[in-house]
Design an enzyme around this catalytic site. Structure first.
Site, PDB file in Angstrom:
ATOM      1  N   ASP A 107      -1.682  -6.618  -3.279  1.00 23.68           N
ATOM      2  CA  ASP A 107      -1.460  -7.125  -4.635  1.00 23.68           C
ATOM      3  C   ASP A 107      -0.582  -8.385  -4.640  1.00 23.68           C
ATOM      4  O   ASP A 107      -0.291  -8.935  -5.693  1.00 23.68           O
ATOM      5  CB  ASP A 107      -0.845  -6.035  -5.514  1.00 23.68           C
ATOM      6  CG  ASP A 107       0.497  -5.551  -4.996  1.00 23.68           C
ATOM      7  OD1 ASP A 107       0.757  -5.691  -3.788  1.00 23.68           O
ATOM      8  OD2 ASP A 107       1.293  -5.022  -5.794  1.00 23.68           O
ATOM      9  N   GLU A 108      -0.174  -8.856  -3.462  1.00 27.15           N
ATOM     10  CA  GLU A 108       0.638 -10.066  -3.324  1.00 27.15           C
ATOM     11  C   GLU A 108      -0.252 -11.215  -2.858  1.00 27.15           C
ATOM     12  O   GLU A 108      -1.258 -10.996  -2.191  1.00 27.15           O
ATOM     13  CB  GLU A 108       1.754  -9.849  -2.286  1.00 27.15           C
ATOM     14  CG  GLU A 108       2.722  -8.738  -2.635  1.00 27.15           C
ATOM     15  CD  GLU A 108       3.667  -9.120  -3.749  1.00 27.15           C
ATOM     16  OE1 GLU A 108       3.989 -10.314  -3.879  1.00 27.15           O
ATOM     17  OE2 GLU A 108       4.079  -8.224  -4.497  1.00 27.15           O
TER      18      GLU A 108
END
Length: 64
Positions: free
Chosen positions: A44-45
């Site tokens: 999710d980064e």
């Protein structure tokens, strides 16, 4: 003779396949670097951008 010894490979030429971009090297001031991205943190980064100077081979990274 072991399997590892029987399969020795001699490198005769190293070829950079990463694209080149305009980015100033922090070490030598050269203005061209190889560029690639890699997922170094959670999915999710954003990816981490890596650069390698075409002149002195210094490598650095930028986080998005």
């Amino acid at each position: 003779e072991t399997v590892a010894e029987a399969k020795k490979i001699q490198v005769i030429e190293e070829i950079e396949t990463d694209p080149k971009v305009k980015n100033t090297c922090e070490k030598c001031g050269n203005k061209i670097a190889y560029y690639w991205t890699q997922q170094t943190r959670g999915a999710d980064e954003p990816e981490t951008r890596f650069f390698k100077c075409t002149k002195c081979k210094f490598t650095w990274r930028e986080y998005a």
